[in-house]
Design an enzyme around this catalytic site. Sequence first.
Site, PDB file in Angstrom:
ATOM      1  N   HIS A 138       0.988  -1.007  -0.054  1.00 27.10           N
ATOM      2  CA  HIS A 138      -0.159  -0.034  -0.177  1.00 27.10           C
ATOM      3  C   HIS A 138       1.010   1.375  -0.001  1.00 27.10           C
ATOM      4  CE1 HIS A 138      -3.373  -2.690   1.183  1.00 27.10           C
ATOM      5  NE2 HIS A 138      -4.076  -1.795   0.760  1.00 27.10           N
ATOM      6  N   LYS A 142      -0.717   4.980   4.535  1.00 31.49           N
ATOM      7  CA  LYS A 142      -1.640   3.994   5.276  1.00 31.49           C
ATOM      8  C   LYS A 142      -1.095   3.669   6.659  1.00 31.49           C
ATOM      9  CE  LYS A 142      -3.731  -0.473   4.777  1.00 31.49           C
ATOM     10  NZ  LYS A 142      -4.919   0.160   4.921  1.00 31.49           N
TER      11      LYS A 142
END
Length: 247
Positions: A138, A142
């Site tokens: 990600h 995040k």
Amino acid sequence: MLKIILNGAGGRMGGAVREQVAGSADDTVLVAEIDKLSEDFSMHSIAEYKGEADVIIDFSHHSAVRELISYALGRSIPLVLSTTGHTEEEKALIYEAAKTVPIFYSANMSLGIAILTDFARRAAALLPGADIEIVEIHHNRKLDAPSGTANRIAEELKTVRPNATFVYGRHGMGKRAPEEIGIHALRMGNETGTHQVILSTDYQTIRLEHKAESRAVFAEGAISAAKFLVGKPAGLYDMQSMVNLTV
């Protein structure tokens, strides 16, 4: 016409839902756009909306769940929860509320992830001796690691590998135990989201991968979940419920 209340309208995912609805050819409309933090929206609490609605989509923060459930129960409106990171107390609230109203609760709103998870579970059952590793990637902003989706995939694999233990970010000395499921989180750049499940024996390897090319895939999934949920009896639903319905 499907009338949607959107909570968390000012965030990235809220914006993606608004774009999806605006470009939709079907009778889907946002009757209320709510954001607690943004001054761009006139309503900052779902309690402010008194009009008609068929379903609620939440893309705000897990801490909003108590207010959302109270509203959904009070008005008997189905609820799509598209956030992750809920505490055990919050999860208990969700499970209890689902006895009264239909709730769609998924760590990932992509139908593709549900299909990946289904394939991975079947492969794990058919290859009981295979080593399993989960890798998720990600963007560098995040907050949680591993992702809620990676944890959900691992829990689903445990249904066919009941003796499995989870190992996070493997390091140090020692041989890999056969029952381990490795879970690894990578954070880099502006990666929207990639999840891999790797199953390997001494003689063959299967790699399953889902890559989200745009956040729009999650907005699309949330809207599909909202359409799926309307008319359903009280209960707890997820993307796997939709996979089971369509396959």
